[in-house]
Design a protein around this motif. Structure first.
Motif, PDB file in Angstrom:
ATOM      1  N   LYS A 161       0.890  -1.157  -0.034  1.00 36.08           N
ATOM      2  CA  LYS A 161       0.008  -0.115   0.052  1.00 36.08           C
ATOM      3  C   LYS A 161       0.974   1.168  -0.006  1.00 36.08           C
ATOM      4  O   LYS A 161       0.851   2.144  -0.845  1.00 36.08           O
ATOM      5  CB  LYS A 161      -0.988  -0.009   1.269  1.00 36.08           C
ATOM      6  CG  LYS A 161      -2.026   1.011   1.246  1.00 36.08           C
ATOM      7  CD  LYS A 161      -3.040   1.023   2.520  1.00 36.08           C
ATOM      8  CE  LYS A 161      -4.001   2.101   2.426  1.00 36.08           C
ATOM      9  NZ  LYS A 161      -4.965   1.969   3.304  1.00 36.08           N
TER      10      LYS A 161
ATOM     11  N   SER B 259       2.686   1.532  -3.141  1.00 34.93           N
ATOM     12  CA  SER B 259       1.819   2.121  -4.590  1.00 34.93           C
ATOM     13  C   SER B 259       1.227   3.144  -4.753  1.00 34.93           C
ATOM     14  O   SER B 259       0.462   3.521  -5.174  1.00 34.93           O
ATOM     15  CB  SER B 259       0.843   0.806  -4.540  1.00 34.93           C
ATOM     16  OG  SER B 259      -0.185   1.096  -3.482  1.00 34.93           O
ATOM     17  N   THR B 260       1.852   4.205  -3.805  1.00 31.00           N
ATOM     18  CA  THR B 260       1.317   5.646  -3.849  1.00 31.00           C
ATOM     19  C   THR B 260       1.784   5.961  -5.323  1.00 31.00           C
ATOM     20  O   THR B 260       2.864   5.723  -5.892  1.00 31.00           O
ATOM     21  CB  THR B 260       1.767   6.685  -2.868  1.00 31.00           C
ATOM     22  OG1 THR B 260       3.335   6.591  -2.906  1.00 31.00           O
ATOM     23  CG2 THR B 260       1.531   5.887  -1.472  1.00 31.00           C
ATOM     24  N   GLU B 261       1.250   7.170  -5.984  1.00 28.79           N
ATOM     25  CA  GLU B 261       1.109   7.504  -7.142  1.00 28.79           C
ATOM     26  C   GLU B 261       2.783   8.101  -7.333  1.00 28.79           C
ATOM     27  O   GLU B 261       3.559   7.902  -8.166  1.00 28.79           O
ATOM     28  CB  GLU B 261       0.507   8.700  -7.802  1.00 28.79           C
ATOM     29  CG  GLU B 261       0.443   9.039  -8.994  1.00 28.79           C
ATOM     30  CD  GLU B 261       0.368   7.689  -9.954  1.00 28.79           C
ATOM     31  OE1 GLU B 261       1.352   7.752 -10.941  1.00 28.79           O
ATOM     32  OE2 GLU B 261      -0.197   6.967  -9.777  1.00 28.79           O
ATOM     33  N   ASP B 262       3.467   8.751  -6.061  1.00 29.67           N
ATOM     34  CA  ASP B 262       4.431   9.330  -5.838  1.00 29.67           C
ATOM     35  C   ASP B 262       5.696   8.332  -5.926  1.00 29.67           C
ATOM     36  O   ASP B 262       6.392   8.389  -6.697  1.00 29.67           O
ATOM     37  CB  ASP B 262       4.889  10.246  -4.671  1.00 29.67           C
ATOM     38  CG  ASP B 262       5.989  10.966  -4.569  1.00 29.67           C
ATOM     39  OD1 ASP B 262       6.553  11.568  -5.540  1.00 29.67           O
ATOM     40  OD2 ASP B 262       6.686  10.768  -3.461  1.00 29.67           O
ATOM     41  N   GLN B 263       5.282   7.168  -5.310  1.00 37.16           N
ATOM     42  CA  GLN B 263       6.259   6.184  -5.275  1.00 37.16           C
ATOM     43  C   GLN B 263       6.647   5.246  -6.598  1.00 37.16           C
ATOM     44  O   GLN B 263       7.423   4.828  -6.982  1.00 37.16           O
ATOM     45  CB  GLN B 263       5.925   5.095  -4.003  1.00 37.16           C
ATOM     46  CG  GLN B 263       7.352   4.049  -3.900  1.00 37.16           C
ATOM     47  CD  GLN B 263       8.576   4.642  -3.766  1.00 37.16           C
ATOM     48  OE1 GLN B 263       8.636   5.627  -2.768  1.00 37.16           O
ATOM     49  NE2 GLN B 263       9.517   3.972  -4.165  1.00 37.16           N
TER      50      GLN B 263
END
Length: 163
Positions: A56, A59-63
């Protein structure tokens, strides 16, 4: 089609997209390092819930964009390294191909003026090679004029015997 790993799908690693597959490999390397640190800190392997929590966060957009950017950087560096390692061979083959093509074209021509043109081209190539050799010799510090003057100059022994 979706996989069991949401990060795989989010990175678009399905198929032959080398950038997405490389980004996914970077995610897996990140996850492996995290699991080692987790095990070292807690004394036990991560549970399924721990894995889901990591996925979770990862899977952030930044990561995900960071994985993609790092993948692009790796692929660009690899491409540059490959080209640099092959540059000499590519240049040599290109020059050889051009010379062979010119020689074939000129050699197949039968008129006198075409043969004169071939002679001029051959002379120009020969002159260019001699210029390159001369510049190379000069840059290496060898001075042929000084050497010739020393060869022609009388030695002290010759000076004393002639008097």
């Amino acid at each position: 089609m979706t996989s069991d790993n949401p990060v795989f799908d989010l990175l678009g690693a399905e198929g032959d997209d080398i950038e997405a597959l490389t980004a996914y490999a970077l995610y897996k390397r990140h996850k492996r390092a995290w699991a080692k640190e987790f095990t070292a800190a807690s004394g036990s392997s991560p549970t399924l819930e721990d894995d889901k929590a990591f996925a979770k966060v990862a899977s952030t957009e930044d990561q995900l964009e960071r994985y993609r950017k790092d993948a692009r950087d790796i692929l660009i560096a690899f491409a540059n390294q490959t080209v640099n390692e092959s540059r000499a061979d590519i240049e040599r083959e290109a020059i050889t191909a051009r010379i062979e093509k010119a020689a074939t074209e000129v050699g197949s021509q039968t008129s006198f003026w075409k043969q004169v043109g071939f002679g001029i081209v051959a002379t120009a190539i020969n002159t260019l090679i001699l210029i390159i050799l001369a510049v190379g010799i000069r840059l290496s510090g060898i001075d042929f004029l000084d050497m010739l003057q020393e060869i022609g100059a009388p030695t002290e022994l010759e000076d004393s015997t002639s008097e």
